[in-house]
Design an enzyme around this catalytic site. Structure first.
Site, mmCIF file in Angstrom:
data_model
loop_
_atom_site.group_PDB
_atom_site.id
_atom_site.type_symbol
_atom_site.label_atom_id
_atom_site.label_comp_id
_atom_site.label_asym_id
_atom_site.label_seq_id
_atom_site.Cartn_x
_atom_site.Cartn_y
_atom_site.Cartn_z
ATOM 1 N N GLU A 107 -7.057 7.521 -5.931
ATOM 2 C CA GLU A 107 -6.920 7.437 -4.472
ATOM 3 C C GLU A 107 -5.521 7.868 -4.061
ATOM 4 O O GLU A 107 -4.568 7.675 -4.824
ATOM 5 C CB GLU A 107 -7.117 5.989 -4.006
ATOM 6 C CG GLU A 107 -8.531 5.501 -4.131
ATOM 7 C CD GLU A 107 -8.682 4.032 -3.737
ATOM 8 O OE1 GLU A 107 -7.668 3.365 -3.422
ATOM 9 O OE2 GLU A 107 -9.821 3.557 -3.751
ATOM 10 N N LYS A 158 -2.003 7.495 -2.723
ATOM 11 C CA LYS A 158 -1.108 6.343 -2.611
ATOM 12 C C LYS A 158 -0.316 6.536 -1.332
ATOM 13 O O LYS A 158 0.667 7.278 -1.292
ATOM 14 C CB LYS A 158 -0.182 6.255 -3.823
ATOM 15 C CG LYS A 158 0.723 5.039 -3.782
ATOM 16 C CD LYS A 158 1.606 4.986 -5.022
ATOM 17 C CE LYS A 158 2.310 3.649 -5.158
ATOM 18 N NZ LYS A 158 3.108 3.279 -3.992
ATOM 19 N N ARG A 182 1.855 -2.476 2.977
ATOM 20 C CA ARG A 182 0.566 -3.060 2.600
ATOM 21 C C ARG A 182 0.192 -4.156 3.592
ATOM 22 O O ARG A 182 1.023 -4.986 3.928
ATOM 23 C CB ARG A 182 0.685 -3.645 1.201
ATOM 24 C CG ARG A 182 -0.613 -4.191 0.643
ATOM 25 C CD ARG A 182 -0.400 -4.615 -0.794
ATOM 26 N NE ARG A 182 -1.638 -4.975 -1.445
ATOM 27 C CZ ARG A 182 -1.838 -4.853 -2.763
ATOM 28 N NH1 ARG A 182 -0.880 -4.382 -3.535
ATOM 29 N NH2 ARG A 182 -2.971 -5.213 -3.308
ATOM 30 N N GLU A 238 -3.218 0.203 3.647
ATOM 31 C CA GLU A 238 -1.835 0.566 3.893
ATOM 32 C C GLU A 238 -1.719 0.963 5.364
ATOM 33 O O GLU A 238 -2.526 1.734 5.864
ATOM 34 C CB GLU A 238 -1.453 1.736 2.966
ATOM 35 C CG GLU A 238 0.009 1.974 2.837
ATOM 36 C CD GLU A 238 0.711 1.076 1.791
ATOM 37 O OE1 GLU A 238 0.100 0.148 1.249
ATOM 38 O OE2 GLU A 238 1.904 1.334 1.555
ATOM 39 N N PHE A 276 -8.090 0.184 1.179
ATOM 40 C CA PHE A 276 -8.431 0.411 -0.223
ATOM 41 C C PHE A 276 -9.106 -0.776 -0.908
ATOM 42 O O PHE A 276 -9.412 -0.713 -2.083
ATOM 43 C CB PHE A 276 -7.229 0.899 -1.028
ATOM 44 C CG PHE A 276 -5.982 0.045 -0.892
ATOM 45 C CD1 PHE A 276 -5.874 -1.150 -1.559
ATOM 46 C CD2 PHE A 276 -4.923 0.476 -0.101
ATOM 47 C CE1 PHE A 276 -4.734 -1.926 -1.446
ATOM 48 C CE2 PHE A 276 -3.769 -0.290 0.024
ATOM 49 C CZ PHE A 276 -3.681 -1.498 -0.652
ATOM 50 N N ARG A 282 -0.146 -7.978 -12.106
ATOM 51 C CA ARG A 282 0.068 -6.552 -12.337
ATOM 52 C C ARG A 282 -0.660 -6.212 -13.625
ATOM 53 O O ARG A 282 -0.385 -6.795 -14.662
ATOM 54 C CB ARG A 282 1.567 -6.266 -12.474
ATOM 55 C CG ARG A 282 1.908 -4.795 -12.524
ATOM 56 C CD ARG A 282 3.389 -4.575 -12.753
ATOM 57 N NE ARG A 282 4.218 -5.102 -11.683
ATOM 58 C CZ ARG A 282 4.358 -4.529 -10.484
ATOM 59 N NH1 ARG A 282 3.735 -3.414 -10.210
ATOM 60 N NH2 ARG A 282 5.126 -5.065 -9.574
ATOM 61 N N LYS A 312 -0.383 3.550 -11.242
ATOM 62 C CA LYS A 312 0.178 4.460 -10.249
ATOM 63 C C LYS A 312 0.739 5.709 -10.912
ATOM 64 O O LYS A 312 1.240 5.659 -12.036
ATOM 65 C CB LYS A 312 1.215 3.771 -9.377
ATOM 66 C CG LYS A 312 2.362 3.142 -10.099
ATOM 67 C CD LYS A 312 3.196 2.286 -9.154
ATOM 68 C CE LYS A 312 4.131 1.396 -9.929
ATOM 69 N NZ LYS A 312 4.842 0.422 -9.144
HETATM 70 P P1 ATP Z 1 5.655 -2.810 -7.057
HETATM 71 O O1 ATP Z 1 4.240 -2.560 -7.507
HETATM 72 O O2 ATP Z 1 6.607 -2.743 -8.203
HETATM 73 O O3 ATP Z 1 5.769 -4.028 -6.245
HETATM 74 P P2 ATP Z 1 5.725 -1.216 -4.769
HETATM 75 O O4 ATP Z 1 5.555 -2.380 -3.863
HETATM 76 O O5 ATP Z 1 6.664 -0.149 -4.363
HETATM 77 O O6 ATP Z 1 6.130 -1.602 -6.186
HETATM 78 P P3 ATP Z 1 3.832 0.258 -6.108
HETATM 79 O O7 ATP Z 1 3.594 -0.548 -7.348
HETATM 80 O O8 ATP Z 1 4.687 1.456 -6.220
HETATM 81 O O9 ATP Z 1 4.317 -0.671 -4.940
HETATM 82 O O10 ATP Z 1 2.425 0.656 -5.597
HETATM 83 C C1 ATP Z 1 1.494 -0.307 -5.216
HETATM 84 C C2 ATP Z 1 1.454 -0.293 -3.712
HETATM 85 O O11 ATP Z 1 0.948 0.960 -3.251
HETATM 86 C C3 ATP Z 1 0.499 -1.291 -3.137
HETATM 87 O O12 ATP Z 1 1.112 -2.533 -2.997
HETATM 88 C C4 ATP Z 1 0.138 -0.685 -1.799
HETATM 89 O O13 ATP Z 1 1.051 -1.138 -0.820
HETATM 90 C C5 ATP Z 1 0.371 0.797 -1.968
HETATM 91 N N1 ATP Z 1 -0.849 1.626 -1.879
HETATM 92 C C6 ATP Z 1 -0.964 2.763 -1.159
HETATM 93 N N2 ATP Z 1 -2.163 3.321 -1.297
HETATM 94 C C7 ATP Z 1 -2.870 2.528 -2.125
HETATM 95 C C8 ATP Z 1 -4.190 2.588 -2.663
HETATM 96 N N3 ATP Z 1 -5.029 3.575 -2.369
HETATM 97 N N4 ATP Z 1 -4.572 1.582 -3.487
HETATM 98 C C9 ATP Z 1 -3.731 0.574 -3.802
HETATM 99 N N5 ATP Z 1 -2.460 0.463 -3.330
HETATM 100 C C10 ATP Z 1 -2.029 1.434 -2.507
#
Ligand code: ATP
Length: 587
Positions: free
Chosen positions: A250, A252, A257, A302, A342, A419, A425
């Site tokens: 998907e 990102k 969030r 998101e 999502f 996690r 990702k």
């Molecule tokens: P961390 O996971 O270390 O907290 P972060 O908050 O920057 O880092 P990432 O891990 O980089 O987040 O990525 C997960 C985040 O991506 C999710 O919390 C969500 O906010 C965002 N996101 C965007 N699109 C999607 C998707 N399609 N599915 C799941 N998460 C998504």
């Protein structure tokens, strides 16, 4: 239950730093607590009266606490303040003064947990004029009936200084031991907590119904679920292998969030940290009311800043303007948002957290009405490395951070609060910047929507390929145009309209209107990325990919001094892309 029981337990807990001992002491306390009081005791041991997501704090300022102590003991405030200066601990000071109080209470009542909790609750809910006086009266009332030890913990609690060091996880351990039959129950108890974020409810259920109740524990609307998080890998090969050879990928999205809880016409949005952020996004609340078909639902997505006229995604920085407390109306107007969903965790009575991802995704799609403001995240199902790579580039060129690849196995449950490897990702590990502007040729246009109805929403822009004498698309730009630009553009471009794509234009995108390549505009972008949908320098960096300019903005400069053939060339764009990569490796 008397508050003295809690105060005694606190004293013992405070005396140890060992987690195991702390757990044992907590187990004793919980076993000695009547079921009716268990949730209250759990909240109180953490210095709270509600779970965090309720957002209600006892919040008594130190000054007010000292006043209440003065009133209950008949001592001067200045005396108490001087003692606090020395002790540095409001609890200790309270204990000293209550022990030597001059004010004698003739009909001292025993403090019960019930009374303490209810009084703190009233204090937290008291607002408006006269609130300070009311709080003062309530607190001094409690202190008048308190023993020195009780006063110590009471004042620490109300001023937010209890700090017994009991983490959520310690409470879960203690609950599993006290009511779940032992530590083995811990995993189930933790899951209940992860899907409710409410230790009080978990405590109540396990104390009343035992482990069976915990097994039946379900999500409830308006109790936020702790978010599932992603692991990270940097190659599509490794990702596919980890996910069993096939996955959903998907976009990102790069925004904030949100977990949307809906019941009829009532909607609450929770942040990643489970705070109620509905006030920050009244427009997103309305979007959920309008476009979530399900009567009751918990969905995740998101929230992303968008350009409503062009449908383009805007960078994360723009969304940050929505963080402010005041002038939300204005910020809403300036930085509108769309929701890209999502997850479906609950829909019309069905808890989906233990269903496999494909089931949740289907439920999500069914729960939404068709609209471009609230949509399910763009996705593909794939088992091919090449497809993942191409989709990744598309995501980047469309203004996303990359991809989240998700397991579609039968065990792909929603791992609340964890996690794990069910989500992986795939992001770039660098950020690059374009410092120079480029001059691009207008080769097509897309009709505008909303305020831009009747004019162009976005222009399709191209670089010049001097070798083939063609114009290769490199970006779609709808930003940076003033109202005046928008008014004059159709007229300026009208004379160049052609019925179909011009023979010298290379494009994979289908524009609504095509132009003869004539008009040159100055554009500033954020960076140059690989893109499967733009033709600029196609195949020269990687097979099947061209180059694209991300987040383009018109600088306001019409390069009337330039002919289309004087525009930035595809070769120059390649050089700029290589320059960026160099910058990154040097950084
Ligand atoms: P961390 O996971 O270390 O907290 P972060 O908050 O920057 O880092 P990432 O891990 O980089 O987040 O990525 C997960 C985040 O991506 C999710 O919390 C969500 O906010 C965002 N996101 C965007 N699109 C999607 C998707 N399609 N599915 C799941 N998460 C998504």
């Amino acid at each position: 239950m008397n508050y003295a029981v809690i105060a005694d337990a606190y004293e013992r807990i405070e005396a140890t730093t060992k987690r195991l001992e702390m757990t044992d002491l907590l187990v004793d306390l919980l076993k000695n607590t009547p079921i009716a009081a268990i949730a209250k005791v759990v909240y109180l041991t953490q210095g709270k009266i509600y779970p965090d997501f309720v957002g209600l704090e006892i919040g008594v300022a130190e000054k007010l606490a000292l006043k209440a102590l003065a009133r209950a003991t008949g001592r001067r405030e200045s005396e108490i303040e001087a003692d606090l200066q020395k002790s540095g601990d409001i609890g200790e000071t309270a204990q000293n003064f209550i022990a030597t109080k001059r004010q004698v209470t003739f009909f001292q009542k025993t403090l019960t947990v019930q009374r303490v909790y209810e009084t703190l609750d009233r204090m937290a809910k008291t607002t408006g004029s006269g609130a300070v006086d009311t709080k003062l009266a309530l607190l001094s009332g409690l202190l008048s009936d308190a023993s020195p030890k009780e006063a110590k913990y009471l004042l620490r609690t109300v001023t937010g200084n209890l700090r017994l060091g009991i983490a959520d996880m310690t409470v879960l351990d203690a609950l599993a031991i006290a009511y779940g039959g032992g530590k083995e129950a811990r995993e189930l108890v933790e899951r209940a907590y992860n899907i409710s974020s409410d230790l009080g409810r978990v405590a109540n259920v396990i104390a009343e119904q035992g482990l069976e109740g915990i097994k039946r524990f379900q999500v409830v609307v308006f109790e936020p679920i702790r978010p599932m998080l992603a692991e990270r890998l940097s190659s599509p090969e490794a990702i596919l292998e980890k996910l069993g050879g096939k996955c959903v990928a998907e976009y990102k999205y790069d925004g904030e969030r949100v977990q949307a809880h809906k019941k009829g016409k009532t909607v609450t949005l929770y942040s990643r940290r489970l705070e109620d952020i509905s006030n920050q996004y009244p427009d997103a609340v309305e979007l959920v009311k309008e476009y979530v078909r399900a009567e009751e639902a918990i969905l995740e997505g998101e929230c992303v800043a968008v350009d409503l006229e062009t449908g383009e995604l805007r960078p994360f920085q723009e969304l940050m303007h929505r963080r402010r407390k005041y002038e939300i109306e204005q910020a809403m107007e300036q930085y509108p948002v769309s929701l890209f969903m999502f997850e479906a965790l609950y829909v019309n009575g069905a808890d989906l957290t233990l269903s496999a991802y494909p089931v949740r995704r289907k439920a999500l799609e069914n729960a939404l009405k068709p609209s471009d403001r609230v949509t399910a995240a763009k996705h593909i199902v794939t088992s091919k490395v090449k497809e993942l790579e191409v989709f990744f580039e598309e995501a980047i060129a469309d203004g996303c951070e990359g991809l989240i690849c998700k397991s579609i196995s039968k065990d792909s449950v929603y791992q609340a609060g964890a996690r794990g490897w069910l989500w992986i990702k795939y992001k770039r590990d660098y950020k690059s910047e374009m410092t120079d502007t480029v001059d691009l040729v207008v080769v097509g246009a897309f009709h505008g929507r909303g305020k831009r109805a009747g004019t162009y929403g976005a222009l399709l822009l191209a670089a010049y390929n001097a070798e083939t004498d063609t114009f290769e698309t490199v970006t779609k730009c709808g930003t940076g145009f003033t109202d005046k630009d928008l008014e004059s553009l159709p007229e300026l471009l009208q004379k160049h309209v052609v019925p179909r794509k011009h023979s010298r234009v290379q494009s994979m995108l289908e524009a609504d209107v095509w132009f003869e390549p004539k008009v040159v505009l100055e554009i500033l972008g954020a960076e140059i990325t690989l893109s499967p949908i733009h033709m600029c320098a196609m195949d020269s960096i990687r097979r099947g990919s061209g180059l694209a300019i991300r987040f383009p903005r018109f600088t306001g400069n019409y390069r009337v001094d330039k002919a289309a053939e004087d525009a930035t060339t595809s070769a120059e764009v390649v050089e700029m892309y290589r320059g960026q990569l160099k910058q990154i490796s040097e950084a």
